[in-house]
Design a protein around this motif. Structure first.
Motif, mmCIF file in Angstrom:
data_model
loop_
_atom_site.group_PDB
_atom_site.id
_atom_site.type_symbol
_atom_site.label_atom_id
_atom_site.label_comp_id
_atom_site.label_asym_id
_atom_site.label_seq_id
_atom_site.Cartn_x
_atom_site.Cartn_y
_atom_site.Cartn_z
ATOM 1 N N ARG A 8 0.832 -1.207 0.000
ATOM 2 C CA ARG A 8 0.000 0.000 0.000
ATOM 3 C C ARG A 8 0.866 1.257 0.000
ATOM 4 O O ARG A 8 0.612 2.203 -0.753
ATOM 5 C CB ARG A 8 -0.927 -0.005 1.227
ATOM 6 C CG ARG A 8 -1.870 1.192 1.295
ATOM 7 C CD ARG A 8 -2.768 1.148 2.534
ATOM 8 N NE ARG A 8 -2.075 0.844 3.788
ATOM 9 C CZ ARG A 8 -1.314 1.725 4.463
ATOM 10 N NH1 ARG A 8 -1.161 2.945 4.009
ATOM 11 N NH2 ARG A 8 -0.724 1.373 5.585
ATOM 12 N N LEU A 9 1.922 1.276 0.829
ATOM 13 C CA LEU A 9 2.804 2.442 0.869
ATOM 14 C C LEU A 9 3.556 2.626 -0.451
ATOM 15 O O LEU A 9 3.723 3.755 -0.924
ATOM 16 C CB LEU A 9 3.797 2.312 2.027
ATOM 17 C CG LEU A 9 3.230 2.559 3.410
ATOM 18 C CD1 LEU A 9 4.273 2.219 4.470
ATOM 19 C CD2 LEU A 9 2.773 4.004 3.558
ATOM 20 N N ALA A 10 4.021 1.533 -1.038
ATOM 21 C CA ALA A 10 4.737 1.621 -2.314
ATOM 22 C C ALA A 10 3.813 2.161 -3.400
ATOM 23 O O ALA A 10 4.192 3.043 -4.176
ATOM 24 C CB ALA A 10 5.290 0.250 -2.710
ATOM 25 N N ARG A 11 2.583 1.653 -3.436
ATOM 26 C CA ARG A 11 1.605 2.120 -4.425
ATOM 27 C C ARG A 11 1.307 3.601 -4.214
ATOM 28 O O ARG A 11 1.263 4.371 -5.179
ATOM 29 C CB ARG A 11 0.318 1.304 -4.314
ATOM 30 C CG ARG A 11 -0.799 1.790 -5.231
ATOM 31 C CD ARG A 11 -2.112 1.085 -4.919
ATOM 32 N NE ARG A 11 -2.059 -0.328 -5.217
ATOM 33 C CZ ARG A 11 -2.621 -0.874 -6.288
ATOM 34 N NH1 ARG A 11 -3.302 -0.131 -7.126
ATOM 35 N NH2 ARG A 11 -2.523 -2.152 -6.512
ATOM 36 N N THR A 12 1.123 4.015 -2.968
ATOM 37 C CA THR A 12 0.826 5.415 -2.657
ATOM 38 C C THR A 12 1.985 6.323 -3.068
ATOM 39 O O THR A 12 1.786 7.375 -3.674
ATOM 40 C CB THR A 12 0.519 5.579 -1.155
ATOM 41 O OG1 THR A 12 -0.593 4.754 -0.825
ATOM 42 C CG2 THR A 12 0.216 7.024 -0.802
ATOM 43 N N ALA A 13 3.210 5.884 -2.750
ATOM 44 C CA ALA A 13 4.390 6.683 -3.116
ATOM 45 C C ALA A 13 4.509 6.789 -4.635
ATOM 46 O O ALA A 13 4.769 7.868 -5.181
ATOM 47 C CB ALA A 13 5.649 6.061 -2.525
ATOM 48 N N TYR A 14 4.309 5.680 -5.337
ATOM 49 C CA TYR A 14 4.396 5.689 -6.793
ATOM 50 C C TYR A 14 3.332 6.607 -7.390
ATOM 51 O O TYR A 14 3.621 7.407 -8.282
ATOM 52 C CB TYR A 14 4.239 4.272 -7.368
ATOM 53 C CG TYR A 14 4.203 4.273 -8.882
ATOM 54 C CD1 TYR A 14 5.375 4.320 -9.619
ATOM 55 C CD2 TYR A 14 2.988 4.251 -9.572
ATOM 56 C CE1 TYR A 14 5.345 4.343 -11.010
ATOM 57 C CE2 TYR A 14 2.954 4.276 -10.957
ATOM 58 C CZ TYR A 14 4.125 4.314 -11.666
ATOM 59 O OH TYR A 14 4.093 4.353 -13.036
ATOM 60 N N GLU A 15 2.098 6.497 -6.914
ATOM 61 C CA GLU A 15 1.017 7.325 -7.462
ATOM 62 C C GLU A 15 1.268 8.810 -7.180
ATOM 63 O O GLU A 15 0.938 9.664 -8.007
ATOM 64 C CB GLU A 15 -0.342 6.868 -6.930
ATOM 65 C CG GLU A 15 -0.784 5.515 -7.475
ATOM 66 C CD GLU A 15 -0.986 5.468 -8.988
ATOM 67 O OE1 GLU A 15 -1.138 6.521 -9.645
ATOM 68 O OE2 GLU A 15 -0.986 4.345 -9.537
ATOM 69 N N SER A 20 2.939 13.931 -9.803
ATOM 70 C CA SER A 20 3.767 15.134 -9.893
ATOM 71 C C SER A 20 4.726 15.104 -11.072
ATOM 72 O O SER A 20 5.427 16.072 -11.329
ATOM 73 C CB SER A 20 4.571 15.309 -8.599
ATOM 74 O OG SER A 20 5.494 14.241 -8.452
ATOM 75 N N SER A 21 4.765 14.001 -11.800
ATOM 76 C CA SER A 21 5.681 13.872 -12.928
ATOM 77 C C SER A 21 5.208 14.725 -14.111
ATOM 78 O O SER A 21 4.029 14.711 -14.459
ATOM 79 C CB SER A 21 5.763 12.410 -13.358
ATOM 80 O OG SER A 21 6.577 12.288 -14.505
#
Length: 149
Positions: A8-15, A20-21
């Protein structure tokens, strides 16, 4: 931390990164397994949980490029320019013109403050940009084509 929490944290960080990209990135579900593993490793390293590191994402796949009559394969970061690892014999190229690097499971190109700029598919770049097969990077008047990533 459970593996579900890490996911969940990895997905949140990626999103958040995706949002912002300046260039479009695929949603988490469409990103590669290798990229997802890199994000899980990064979150794990930041939170101090687990023993996963970015190195667990696996070795960098080769980046195969063609510049003029030379075809080269790289497995680690490299520079392109008149004095780069990828030598560009072009008076309009800077000595160390562009940096090619592998991060988060993907290859990127970044201008190194060159006089004439680095161009990706006809657009000047101002920060690291993701590379994919078929991309054309202009360094000076020389075009470097990505044959595979």
């Amino acid at each position: 931390m459970t593996s579900a929490d890490l996911e969940r944290l990895a997905r949140t960080a990626y999103e958040a990164h995706r949002g912002s990209s300046p260039t479009p990135l695929p949603p988490w579900e469409d990103s590669s397994a290798q990229e997802q593993q890199a994000w899980r490793a990064a979150v794990s390293a930041v939170t101090g949980q687990g023993e996963s590191t970015l190195a667990d994402a696996g070795p960098a796949p080769g980046l195969v490029v063609q510049a003029g009559d030379q075809t080269r394969t790289f497995h680690t970061e490299f520079t392109a320019g008149r004095q780069g690892t990828l030598v560009v014999n072009d008076e309009h190229a800077s000595s160390q013109h562009a940096l090619f690097q592998f991060a988060h499971g993907l290859w990127y190109v970044e201008d190194l403050g060159s006089t004439n700029g680095t161009w990706l598919n006809g657009r000047r770049i101002f920060q690291a940009q993701r590379l994919k097969r078929g991309d054309k990077i202009k360094i000076g008047r020389t075009v470097v084509t990505v044959l595979s990533t």
